[in-house]
Design a protein around this motif. Sequence first.
Motif, short mmCIF file in Angstrom:
data_model
loop_
_atom_site.label_atom_id
_atom_site.label_comp_id
_atom_site.label_asym_id
_atom_site.label_seq_id
_atom_site.Cartn_x
_atom_site.Cartn_y
_atom_site.Cartn_z
N PHE A 150 0.85 -1.20 0.00
CA PHE A 150 0.00 0.00 0.00
C PHE A 150 0.88 1.24 0.00
CE2 PHE A 150 -2.57 3.24 2.24
CZ PHE A 150 -3.67 3.26 1.40
N VAL A 151 0.56 2.17 -0.89
CA VAL A 151 1.28 3.45 -0.95
C VAL A 151 0.31 4.55 -0.54
CG1 VAL A 151 2.44 5.09 -2.46
CG2 VAL A 151 2.79 2.65 -2.80
N MET A 152 0.76 5.35 0.42
CA MET A 152 -0.01 6.50 0.89
C MET A 152 1.01 7.60 1.18
SD MET A 152 -2.51 6.76 4.20
CE MET A 152 -1.19 6.78 5.40
N ALA A 153 1.12 8.54 0.26
CA ALA A 153 2.14 9.56 0.44
C ALA A 153 2.02 10.19 1.82
CB ALA A 153 2.00 10.62 -0.65
N PRO A 154 3.09 10.38 2.53
CA PRO A 154 4.48 10.18 2.14
C PRO A 154 5.03 8.80 2.53
CG PRO A 154 4.44 11.33 4.22
CD PRO A 154 3.00 11.05 3.84
N SER A 155 4.20 7.90 3.03
CA SER A 155 4.74 6.62 3.48
C SER A 155 4.03 5.47 2.80
CB SER A 155 4.62 6.51 5.00
OG SER A 155 3.27 6.63 5.39
N SER A 156 4.58 4.28 2.98
CA SER A 156 3.99 3.09 2.38
C SER A 156 4.21 1.91 3.31
CB SER A 156 4.59 2.84 1.00
OG SER A 156 5.99 2.92 1.05
N GLY A 157 3.47 0.86 3.04
CA GLY A 157 3.57 -0.30 3.92
C GLY A 157 3.22 -1.57 3.19
N ALA A 158 3.51 -2.67 3.84
CA ALA A 158 3.20 -3.99 3.32
C ALA A 158 2.55 -4.80 4.43
CB ALA A 158 4.48 -4.68 2.82
N GLY A 159 1.66 -5.66 4.05
CA GLY A 159 1.02 -6.54 5.01
C GLY A 159 1.22 -7.98 4.60
N VAL A 160 1.51 -8.82 5.59
CA VAL A 160 1.72 -10.25 5.33
C VAL A 160 1.00 -11.03 6.42
CG1 VAL A 160 3.42 -12.12 5.25
CG2 VAL A 160 3.94 -9.90 4.20
N VAL A 161 0.23 -12.01 6.01
CA VAL A 161 -0.39 -12.95 6.94
C VAL A 161 0.13 -14.33 6.58
CG1 VAL A 161 -2.54 -13.99 7.77
CG2 VAL A 161 -2.48 -11.55 7.17
N LEU A 162 0.73 -14.99 7.55
CA LEU A 162 1.22 -16.36 7.35
C LEU A 162 0.38 -17.28 8.22
CD1 LEU A 162 4.98 -15.57 7.24
CD2 LEU A 162 3.81 -16.98 5.57
N ILE A 163 -0.10 -18.35 7.62
CA ILE A 163 -0.90 -19.34 8.34
C ILE A 163 -0.13 -20.65 8.31
CG2 ILE A 163 -3.12 -20.52 8.50
CD1 ILE A 163 -4.24 -18.10 6.80
N SER A 164 0.23 -21.13 9.50
CA SER A 164 1.02 -22.36 9.61
C SER A 164 0.15 -23.57 9.29
CB SER A 164 1.60 -22.48 11.02
OG SER A 164 0.56 -22.79 11.93
N PRO A 165 0.78 -24.71 9.07
CA PRO A 165 0.01 -25.93 8.78
C PRO A 165 -1.00 -26.28 9.89
CG PRO A 165 2.30 -26.28 8.22
CD PRO A 165 2.22 -24.95 8.93
N ASP A 166 -0.74 -25.86 11.13
CA ASP A 166 -1.68 -26.16 12.22
C ASP A 166 -2.75 -25.07 12.37
OD1 ASP A 166 -0.54 -24.03 13.60
OD2 ASP A 166 0.37 -25.26 15.15
N GLY A 167 -2.74 -24.07 11.48
CA GLY A 167 -3.76 -23.03 11.50
C GLY A 167 -3.40 -21.78 12.28
N SER A 168 -2.22 -21.73 12.89
CA SER A 168 -1.80 -20.52 13.61
C SER A 168 -1.58 -19.39 12.62
CB SER A 168 -0.49 -20.78 14.37
OG SER A 168 -0.67 -21.81 15.31
N ARG A 169 -2.04 -18.18 12.99
CA ARG A 169 -1.90 -17.00 12.13
C ARG A 169 -0.83 -16.07 12.69
NH1 ARG A 169 -5.59 -14.64 8.90
NH2 ARG A 169 -7.21 -15.98 8.13
N LEU A 170 0.07 -15.65 11.82
CA LEU A 170 1.10 -14.69 12.18
C LEU A 170 0.90 -13.47 11.27
CD1 LEU A 170 3.99 -17.26 12.31
CD2 LEU A 170 2.92 -16.18 14.28
N CYS A 171 0.74 -12.31 11.88
CA CYS A 171 0.43 -11.10 11.12
C CYS A 171 1.60 -10.11 11.20
CB CYS A 171 -0.83 -10.45 11.67
SG CYS A 171 -2.28 -11.50 11.55
N TYR A 172 1.99 -9.58 10.05
CA TYR A 172 3.12 -8.66 9.97
C TYR A 172 2.70 -7.38 9.25
CZ TYR A 172 5.92 -12.68 11.24
OH TYR A 172 6.44 -13.76 11.92
#
Length: 171
Positions: free
Chosen positions: A22-44
């Motif tokens: 995502f770009v929003m002047a003057p800054s930008s960001g990224a989002g990542v969601v990782l879901i492990s094989p056991d269903g645990s969610r890790l959000c970054y």
Amino acid sequence: MEVQLPILDVTHEYWTMYFDGFVMAPSSGAGVVLISPDGSRLCYAICLHFSASNNAMEYEALINGLRIAIKLGATRLYVRGDSELVIDQVMKESSCKSPLMMAYFQEVRKLEDKFQGIELHHIPRRDNDAADFLAKLAARRDPSPSGVFINDIHEPSACIMEGLTQMPFDA
């Protein structure tokens, strides 16, 4: 006599990753969601401290997500993203028209080699809400909700080399 072997379900080994930039002047960001094989969610929520195009931010989200997955020990990964351009380029369904997009593409290729299996799929934007929320959170530099990891990235993951000078270009 024929010996029957049990059918192994290898899908349990796969992690799932959702990414968005995502770009929003003057800054930008990224989002990542990782879901492990056991269903645990890790959000970054990844705060990107440099300017770049929307497509470059999508690549940044993908690359940083792959790096996190590698650090977490994921060897098999289903990747989902709403950037049709990035998914098509990585899946070789469209060519990279700019030198920077080619540099990002090559960085993804290097990271793909670290997985035993990886699949990338384009999904509709409405199915990528969690990664989109995290990317916007990072771009706004909002305080982190409980359970969300914040990463700060100060240099682009890819750039064009010209002589000995690194020159980041936008596409």
